[in-house]
Design a protein around this motif. Structure first.
Motif, PDB file in Angstrom:
ATOM      1  N   LYS A 149      87.576  25.758  95.122  1.00 48.54           N
ATOM      2  CA  LYS A 149      88.401  25.765  96.335  1.00 48.54           C
ATOM      3  C   LYS A 149      88.253  27.048  97.152  1.00 48.54           C
ATOM      4  CE  LYS A 149      90.175  21.698  95.917  1.00 48.54           C
ATOM      5  NZ  LYS A 149      89.779  20.641  96.892  1.00 48.54           N
ATOM      6  N   THR A 150      87.719  28.109  96.540  1.00 43.91           N
ATOM      7  CA  THR A 150      87.555  29.364  97.282  1.00 43.91           C
ATOM      8  C   THR A 150      86.248  29.415  98.060  1.00 43.91           C
ATOM      9  OG1 THR A 150      86.390  30.562  95.504  1.00 43.91           O
ATOM     10  CG2 THR A 150      88.818  30.565  95.438  1.00 43.91           C
ATOM     11  N   MET A 151      85.361  28.457  97.832  1.00 39.73           N
ATOM     12  CA  MET A 151      84.053  28.492  98.470  1.00 39.73           C
ATOM     13  C   MET A 151      84.143  28.177  99.960  1.00 39.73           C
ATOM     14  SD  MET A 151      81.921  29.470  96.217  1.00 39.73           S
ATOM     15  CE  MET A 151      82.972  30.337  95.039  1.00 39.73           C
ATOM     16  N   PRO A 152      83.355  28.866 100.780  1.00 40.10           N
ATOM     17  CA  PRO A 152      83.358  28.594 102.220  1.00 40.10           C
ATOM     18  C   PRO A 152      82.814  27.200 102.511  1.00 40.10           C
ATOM     19  CG  PRO A 152      81.606  30.134 101.634  1.00 40.10           C
ATOM     20  CD  PRO A 152      82.445  29.958 100.412  1.00 40.10           C
ATOM     21  N   PRO A 153      83.096  26.652 103.707  1.00 41.81           N
ATOM     22  CA  PRO A 153      82.715  25.269 104.018  1.00 41.81           C
ATOM     23  C   PRO A 153      81.211  25.007 104.047  1.00 41.81           C
ATOM     24  CG  PRO A 153      83.611  26.391 105.959  1.00 41.81           C
ATOM     25  CD  PRO A 153      83.899  27.263 104.781  1.00 41.81           C
ATOM     26  N   TYR A 154      80.397  26.046 104.214  1.00 43.23           N
ATOM     27  CA  TYR A 154      78.946  25.833 104.271  1.00 43.23           C
ATOM     28  C   TYR A 154      78.313  25.713 102.878  1.00 43.23           C
ATOM     29  CZ  TYR A 154      79.374  30.955 104.051  1.00 43.23           C
ATOM     30  OH  TYR A 154      79.746  32.242 103.740  1.00 43.23           O
ATOM     31  N   ILE A 155      79.120  25.844 101.838  1.00 38.18           N
ATOM     32  CA  ILE A 155      78.621  25.635 100.471  1.00 38.18           C
ATOM     33  C   ILE A 155      79.171  24.303  99.963  1.00 38.18           C
ATOM     34  CG2 ILE A 155      78.641  26.472  98.099  1.00 38.18           C
ATOM     35  CD1 ILE A 155      78.861  29.284  99.133  1.00 38.18           C
ATOM     36  N   PRO A 156      78.298  23.372  99.568  1.00 35.13           N
ATOM     37  CA  PRO A 156      78.778  22.069  99.080  1.00 35.13           C
ATOM     38  C   PRO A 156      79.712  22.223  97.886  1.00 35.13           C
ATOM     39  CG  PRO A 156      76.394  22.046  99.416  1.00 35.13           C
ATOM     40  CD  PRO A 156      76.829  23.468  99.563  1.00 35.13           C
ATOM     41  N   GLU A 157      80.659  21.319  97.776  1.00 34.49           N
ATOM     42  CA  GLU A 157      81.592  21.368  96.650  1.00 34.49           C
ATOM     43  C   GLU A 157      80.862  21.190  95.320  1.00 34.49           C
ATOM     44  OE1 GLU A 157      84.712  18.516  97.217  1.00 34.49           O
ATOM     45  OE2 GLU A 157      85.969  20.006  98.233  1.00 34.49           O
ATOM     46  N   TYR A 158      81.386  21.848  94.320  1.00 38.69           N
ATOM     47  CA  TYR A 158      80.890  21.723  92.940  1.00 38.69           C
ATOM     48  C   TYR A 158      79.368  21.871  92.878  1.00 38.69           C
ATOM     49  CZ  TYR A 158      85.568  19.815  92.442  1.00 38.69           C
ATOM     50  OH  TYR A 158      86.927  19.646  92.473  1.00 38.69           O
ATOM     51  N   SER A 159      78.883  23.025  93.344  1.00 34.47           N
ATOM     52  CA  SER A 159      77.433  23.234  93.408  1.00 34.47           C
ATOM     53  C   SER A 159      77.022  24.514  92.698  1.00 34.47           C
ATOM     54  CB  SER A 159      76.978  23.298  94.876  1.00 34.47           C
ATOM     55  OG  SER A 159      77.618  24.371  95.553  1.00 34.47           O
ATOM     56  N   LEU A 160      75.747  24.584  92.361  1.00 34.85           N
ATOM     57  CA  LEU A 160      75.132  25.758  91.767  1.00 34.85           C
ATOM     58  C   LEU A 160      74.214  26.383  92.804  1.00 34.85           C
ATOM     59  CD1 LEU A 160      74.104  27.635  89.461  1.00 34.85           C
ATOM     60  CD2 LEU A 160      72.489  25.803  88.860  1.00 34.85           C
ATOM     61  N   ALA A 161      74.381  27.675  93.054  1.00 33.79           N
ATOM     62  CA  ALA A 161      73.539  28.379  94.021  1.00 33.79           C
ATOM     63  C   ALA A 161      72.550  29.259  93.287  1.00 33.79           C
ATOM     64  CB  ALA A 161      74.394  29.211  94.965  1.00 33.79           C
ATOM     65  N   ILE A 162      71.276  29.128  93.644  1.00 29.38           N
ATOM     66  CA  ILE A 162      70.237  30.003  93.112  1.00 29.38           C
ATOM     67  C   ILE A 162      69.752  30.846  94.281  1.00 29.38           C
ATOM     68  CG2 ILE A 162      68.014  30.146  91.949  1.00 29.38           C
ATOM     69  CD1 ILE A 162      68.564  27.404  90.772  1.00 29.38           C
ATOM     70  N   PRO A 169      73.985  20.538  94.310  1.00 32.99           N
ATOM     71  CA  PRO A 169      75.286  19.902  94.038  1.00 32.99           C
ATOM     72  C   PRO A 169      75.286  19.315  92.623  1.00 32.99           C
ATOM     73  CG  PRO A 169      74.374  19.205  96.157  1.00 32.99           C
ATOM     74  CD  PRO A 169      73.277  19.906  95.430  1.00 32.99           C
ATOM     75  N   LEU A 170      76.302  19.635  91.843  1.00 28.96           N
ATOM     76  CA  LEU A 170      76.361  19.190  90.455  1.00 28.96           C
ATOM     77  C   LEU A 170      77.356  18.070  90.213  1.00 28.96           C
ATOM     78  CD1 LEU A 170      76.245  22.650  88.608  1.00 28.96           C
ATOM     79  CD2 LEU A 170      74.345  21.101  89.093  1.00 28.96           C
ATOM     80  N   GLY A 171      78.275  17.872  91.151  1.00 28.42           N
ATOM     81  CA  GLY A 171      79.292  16.850  90.958  1.00 28.42           C
ATOM     82  C   GLY A 171      80.143  17.153  89.732  1.00 28.42           C
ATOM     83  N   ILE A 172      80.379  16.141  88.913  1.00 25.28           N
ATOM     84  CA  ILE A 172      81.211  16.301  87.728  1.00 25.28           C
ATOM     85  C   ILE A 172      80.573  17.239  86.715  1.00 25.28           C
ATOM     86  CG2 ILE A 172      80.217  14.368  86.458  1.00 25.28           C
ATOM     87  CD1 ILE A 172      83.960  15.370  86.638  1.00 25.28           C
ATOM     88  N   TRP A 173      79.245  17.393  86.773  1.00 25.06           N
ATOM     89  CA  TRP A 173      78.543  18.286  85.851  1.00 25.06           C
ATOM     90  C   TRP A 173      78.873  19.752  86.117  1.00 25.06           C
ATOM     91  CZ3 TRP A 173      76.592  16.289  81.643  1.00 25.06           C
ATOM     92  CH2 TRP A 173      76.211  14.951  81.641  1.00 25.06           C
ATOM     93  N   TYR A 174      79.499  20.019  87.262  1.00 29.04           N
ATOM     94  CA  TYR A 174      79.932  21.375  87.578  1.00 29.04           C
ATOM     95  C   TYR A 174      80.897  21.888  86.504  1.00 29.04           C
ATOM     96  CZ  TYR A 174      82.111  25.207  90.248  1.00 29.04           C
ATOM     97  OH  TYR A 174      82.592  26.420  90.674  1.00 29.04           O
TER      98      TYR A 174
END
Length: 362
Positions: A149-162, A169-174
């Motif tokens: 919930k703290t992530m800015p809007p330009y980062i997809p929800e439940y995602s891993l950034a490299i 995006p990882l979805g439930i795997w997040y």
């Protein structure tokens, strides 16, 4: 708290993250230094016999019998006071990091309390591994949801950034990924806390990497490979307080230790470390920086799995190491405790240096 008050007075320099970092560091370190001796004496009186020395450690550790434990309680107090005084109160990231600290610290406290009150030398005299993993899993679900919930809007929800350019995006795997990061960090620090001063020394280089990652995440252009995360600015005071508290604890925990950190400290610091890495989208970088602690954790896991597998196949369990975790293996080889700690510290610095290279160029 004080940051908001000083800003209200027009002292704009308190808006600087580094000012918050320095102030929180100073307060936390001062609490550890000034209150440490009285706290140790109080723990010695309350615990009487101190922490029971496990039967699964080298014989030389028996001379530490009677040393009080639960030094992590004072660490948590120092971090909480330093952080709350100087972090921006309305910023959620600092509160999430502190929530992780308190939750894992509470779990560690229960574990320590059972060990001290039972005075059993059995390795299983605390909480069962299954109970710990389940409770840690509940903590992770809550923390992962809040972190997302703290992530800015330009980062997809439940995602891993490299880096700043690759987002998966990882979805439930997040939540599964979060479990490995946060619980893995908590259990790595917990198992690393086996020699005087070792966890504090191995933990500080990782903190330095997270501090650099924080600066990169809150300063556009400093590192093109780091995701810009404006909300992460709430972590300056928290990281400053953690560094001050850990450094202050080392004053009393260096060999011969006057007090042990206990699970209340090691689990709290590890859970908080993993949570901060996720708040900064620097999970992989943290994994590299904490490479020495990861090796220690893996040594114990590999030893256990190999012993069980060979016992099932041959009827007699075999071991890869003379004793696990890794630092006990070197003790059995005859290395002095101080040499093991210093060499592991050097390796931890090298891993952190490698992590900084990845942070800058990967």
């Amino acid at each position: 708290m004080l940051t908001n008050y000083f800003l209200g007075l027009g002292w704009s320099f308190f808006a600087s993250g580094w000012m918050q970092f320095a102030a929180a560091f100073f307060v936390a370190f001062l609490i550890m230094l000034c209150c440490g001796r009285s706290f140790i004496n109080a723990m010695r009186v309350m615990q009487k016999k101190g922490q029971p020395i496990s039967e699964n450690v080298p014989q030389a550790h028996q001379q530490k019998q009677g040393t009080p434990t639960m030094g992590g309680i004072l660490i948590l107090v120092a971090i909480l006071v330093g952080s709350v005084l100087f972090m921006p109160i309305t910023n959620p990231t600092g509160w999430i990091a502190l929530a992780a600290l308190v939750m894992f610290g509470a779990l560690g406290f229960v574990d320590d309390y059972k060990k001290v009150t039972s005075q059993s030398k059995k390795a299983s005299n605390g909480l069962s591994p299954l109970t710990r993993l389940v409770v840690e899993g509940i903590f992770v679900v809550v923390l992962a949801y809040l972190i997302n919930k703290t992530m800015p809007p330009y980062i997809p929800e439940y995602s891993l950034a490299i880096g700043a350019g690759i987002i998966w995006p990882l979805g439930i795997w997040y939540y599964v990924f979060s479990y490995f990061v946060i619980c893995g960090s908590a259990n790595a620090t917990n198992i690393t806390d086996g020699l005087d001063g070792m966890l504090a020394k191995l933990y500080m280089p990782v903190l330095v990497v997270l501090i650099v990652a924080l600066y990169g995440a809150t300063r556009i252009g400093f590192m093109d490979t780091v995701m810009f995360l404006p909300e992460a600015s709430g972590l300056y005071a928290v990281l400053g307080a953690i560094l001050g508290a850990v450094l202050g604890f080392l004053w009393y925990n260096s060999k011969p230790a006057s007090i042990f950190m206990g699970d209340v400290g090691s689990l709290a610091l590890g859970g908080c470390m993993g949570t901060i890495a996720m708040l900064l989208k620097s999970e992989l970088v943290m994994g590299v920086a904490a490479g020495m602690m990861v090796l220690i954790l893996l040594s114990s896991f590999v030893q256990t799995m190999y012993f069980k597998a060979t016992r099932k196949i041959t009827g007699t369990g075999k071991r890869i190491f003379k004793r696990a975790p890794l630092h006990h293996h070197f003790e059995e080889l005859g290395w002095p405790e101080t040499k093991i700690v210093e060499r592991f510290f050097i390796v931890s610095i090298l891993f952190s240096g490698l992590a900084l290279v990845f942070l800058k160029f990967a």
